[in-house]
Design a protein around this motif. Structure first.
Motif, short mmCIF file in Angstrom:
data_model
loop_
_atom_site.label_atom_id
_atom_site.label_comp_id
_atom_site.label_asym_id
_atom_site.label_seq_id
_atom_site.Cartn_x
_atom_site.Cartn_y
_atom_site.Cartn_z
N LEU A 1 0.83 -1.21 0.00
CA LEU A 1 0.00 0.00 0.00
C LEU A 1 0.86 1.26 0.00
O LEU A 1 0.49 2.26 -0.61
CB LEU A 1 -0.94 0.00 1.20
CG LEU A 1 -2.08 -1.02 1.15
CD1 LEU A 1 -2.95 -0.92 2.40
CD2 LEU A 1 -2.95 -0.84 -0.10
N LYS A 2 2.01 1.22 0.68
CA LYS A 2 2.89 2.38 0.65
C LYS A 2 3.44 2.62 -0.75
O LYS A 2 3.55 3.76 -1.19
CB LYS A 2 4.03 2.22 1.66
CG LYS A 2 3.63 2.32 3.11
CD LYS A 2 2.90 3.61 3.44
CE LYS A 2 3.76 4.83 3.21
NZ LYS A 2 3.06 6.10 3.59
N HIS A 3 3.79 1.56 -1.44
CA HIS A 3 4.24 1.73 -2.83
C HIS A 3 3.09 2.23 -3.70
O HIS A 3 3.30 3.06 -4.60
CB HIS A 3 4.80 0.42 -3.37
CG HIS A 3 6.20 0.16 -2.93
ND1 HIS A 3 7.29 0.73 -3.55
CD2 HIS A 3 6.71 -0.59 -1.93
CE1 HIS A 3 8.40 0.33 -2.96
NE2 HIS A 3 8.08 -0.47 -1.97
N ALA A 4 1.89 1.74 -3.46
CA ALA A 4 0.73 2.22 -4.21
C ALA A 4 0.53 3.71 -3.97
O ALA A 4 0.23 4.48 -4.91
CB ALA A 4 -0.52 1.44 -3.82
N TYR B 1 -9.11 -5.46 -5.36
CA TYR B 1 -8.66 -5.64 -3.97
C TYR B 1 -7.84 -4.45 -3.52
O TYR B 1 -7.97 -3.99 -2.38
CB TYR B 1 -7.84 -6.93 -3.85
CG TYR B 1 -7.38 -7.20 -2.44
CD1 TYR B 1 -8.26 -7.75 -1.51
CD2 TYR B 1 -6.09 -6.88 -2.03
CE1 TYR B 1 -7.86 -7.99 -0.21
CE2 TYR B 1 -5.67 -7.11 -0.73
CZ TYR B 1 -6.56 -7.67 0.18
OH TYR B 1 -6.16 -7.90 1.47
N LEU B 2 -6.98 -3.93 -4.41
CA LEU B 2 -6.19 -2.75 -4.07
C LEU B 2 -7.10 -1.58 -3.71
O LEU B 2 -6.89 -0.89 -2.71
CB LEU B 2 -5.27 -2.36 -5.22
CG LEU B 2 -4.54 -1.02 -5.07
CD1 LEU B 2 -3.62 -1.04 -3.84
CD2 LEU B 2 -3.74 -0.68 -6.33
N THR B 3 -8.12 -1.35 -4.53
CA THR B 3 -9.03 -0.23 -4.28
C THR B 3 -9.73 -0.38 -2.94
O THR B 3 -9.79 0.57 -2.14
CB THR B 3 -10.07 -0.13 -5.41
OG1 THR B 3 -9.39 0.12 -6.65
CG2 THR B 3 -11.05 1.00 -5.15
N LYS B 4 -10.25 -1.58 -2.65
CA LYS B 4 -10.96 -1.80 -1.39
C LYS B 4 -10.02 -1.69 -0.20
O LYS B 4 -10.34 -1.04 0.81
CB LYS B 4 -11.62 -3.18 -1.41
CG LYS B 4 -12.79 -3.29 -2.39
CD LYS B 4 -13.38 -4.70 -2.38
CE LYS B 4 -14.51 -4.82 -3.39
NZ LYS B 4 -15.07 -6.19 -3.42
N SER B 5 -8.85 -2.31 -0.31
CA SER B 5 -7.91 -2.30 0.80
C SER B 5 -7.35 -0.91 1.04
O SER B 5 -7.22 -0.46 2.19
CB SER B 5 -6.76 -3.28 0.51
OG SER B 5 -5.85 -3.31 1.58
N PHE B 6 -7.04 -0.20 -0.04
CA PHE B 6 -6.52 1.16 0.07
C PHE B 6 -7.56 2.07 0.73
O PHE B 6 -7.25 2.84 1.65
CB PHE B 6 -6.15 1.69 -1.32
CG PHE B 6 -5.37 2.98 -1.30
CD1 PHE B 6 -3.99 2.96 -1.40
CD2 PHE B 6 -6.01 4.20 -1.20
CE1 PHE B 6 -3.26 4.15 -1.38
CE2 PHE B 6 -5.30 5.39 -1.19
CZ PHE B 6 -3.91 5.34 -1.28
N THR B 7 -8.80 1.97 0.27
CA THR B 7 -9.87 2.82 0.82
C THR B 7 -10.08 2.54 2.30
O THR B 7 -10.24 3.47 3.10
CB THR B 7 -11.17 2.59 0.03
OG1 THR B 7 -10.94 2.89 -1.35
CG2 THR B 7 -12.28 3.49 0.56
N LYS B 8 -10.05 1.26 2.68
CA LYS B 8 -10.26 0.89 4.08
C LYS B 8 -9.10 1.34 4.96
O LYS B 8 -9.30 1.87 6.05
CB LYS B 8 -10.44 -0.62 4.18
CG LYS B 8 -10.66 -1.11 5.60
CD LYS B 8 -10.84 -2.62 5.64
CE LYS B 8 -11.03 -3.12 7.08
NZ LYS B 8 -11.21 -4.60 7.14
N THR B 9 -7.85 1.14 4.47
CA THR B 9 -6.67 1.41 5.29
C THR B 9 -6.32 2.90 5.32
O THR B 9 -6.05 3.46 6.38
CB THR B 9 -5.46 0.62 4.77
OG1 THR B 9 -5.80 -0.78 4.74
CG2 THR B 9 -4.24 0.83 5.64
N ILE B 10 -6.32 3.54 4.16
CA ILE B 10 -5.90 4.94 4.06
C ILE B 10 -7.06 5.88 4.35
O ILE B 10 -6.86 7.02 4.78
CB ILE B 10 -5.31 5.22 2.67
CG1 ILE B 10 -4.21 4.21 2.34
CG2 ILE B 10 -4.75 6.65 2.58
CD1 ILE B 10 -3.06 4.20 3.33
#
Length: 302
Positions: A224-227, A251-260
């Motif tokens: 996620l940090k690299h993203a 998955y990146l979109t969902k995980s990024f939205t949830k985490t960030i």
């Protein structure tokens, strides 16, 4: 309590800036040093030493850094849209002489620009004086990166920053280094444990002891940090970024939205607006002294 700063190098001002085609910065000089790191595009730089006898014109491409000593007249122009990280800083005579002695060619390749990206993230709490050592940490980190670049040494592994700071501190941890080097590859816990000849439970235990996270959560954080870096400093689509960090796009979109806490596209817009503002770390630094940006194309009058 007075603000604590590094005695050899003191960052005055940072900016992440987008220059448009045909924009120019006219010749000027100042009593502090300057670095411009081209993140994308190309910069044309003209330099004239203080004696006026040594003039040089250089082209600075993406992932290259140009070092401008104090009292050097310089100008820039751009024929393509170009993203530049601009750092202005004071240098004590001892370190200035050391750098200038080894920086005669002015241009240096930067193999890994992600630590420079992190400087902008460090500069915001430093400007706002959120904790006493924030500006000192920025000075020290930038000095390390500058010297590492000029003397052709590898900077410390720094794929991430704040758990990022934790990751920087623990770069000798073999599992962390492996994940930093292979985060874009398919990685599962059983194969990871087998690689280190550990049981899965033991690998989880030592990873949580060193970082506070399980191996797979640590891998997720690194990805996620690299993203984040790709969103902030490139125009790659979310799909392309997902491929580069080893994740499925949805998955990146969902995980990024949830985490960030925000959608990747919204994060890109917000972070670019934040980074393109000028960050001044010293109240005595005269922002009005900054050169104006002009367009070199003359438009005929209507």
């Amino acid at each position: 309590m007075s603000e604590v700063r590094d005695l050899q190098l003191k960052v005055l001002w940072l900016s992440g800036r987008l220059y448009h085609r045909h924009e120019i910065v006219e010749p000027h000089q100042h009593d502090f040093a300057q670095v411009q790191l081209v993140l994308s595009g190309q910069e044309y730089t003209d330099l004239t030493q203080s004696n006026g006898d040594d003039s040089v014109s250089v082209s600075v491409f993406a992932n290259q850094l140009v070092f401008i000593p104090p009292y050097t007249t310089h100008s820039f122009h751009f024929e393509h849209e170009t993203v530049v990280l601009d750092v202005k800083f004071d240098l004590q005579a001892d370190i200035a002489g050391l750098i200038e002695k080894n920086a005669s060619q002015h241009i240096f390749d930067v193999e890994d620009v992600s630590p420079f990206y992190a400087l902008l993230n460090e500069a915001i709490p430093a400007e706002q004086k959120r904790f006493p050592a924030a500006a000192l940490q920025l000075d020290v980190d930038f000095k390390q990166l500058l010297l590492s670049t000029i003397f052709k040494q590898q900077p410390a592994e720094s794929s991430t920053h704040n758990l990022d700071r934790l990751i920087d501190i623990n770069t000798d941890f073999p599992l962390l280094k492996y994940l930093q080097d292979h985060y874009a590859e398919p990685i599962q816990l059983p194969e990871l444990a087998a690689h280190f000849n550990y049981s899965k439970n033991y690998l989880i235990r030592i990873c949580k002891r060193e970082t506070g996270l399980t191996p797979m959560n640590l891998l997720q954080h690194i990805r996620l940090k690299h993203a984040q870096n790709y969103l902030e400093y490139t125009d790659l689509s979310v799909n392309d970024i997902a491929i580069k960090v080893g994740l499925d796009a949805n998955y990146l979109t969902k995980s990024f939205t949830k985490t960030i806490g925000t959608h990747p596209i919204a994060y890109r817009k917000q972070s670019r607006q934040e980074h393109e503002r000028n960050i001044t770390l010293m109240n005595t630094f005269n922002r009005q002294s900054q050169p104006q940006i002009k367009n070199s194309v003359q438009h005929p009058m209507d």
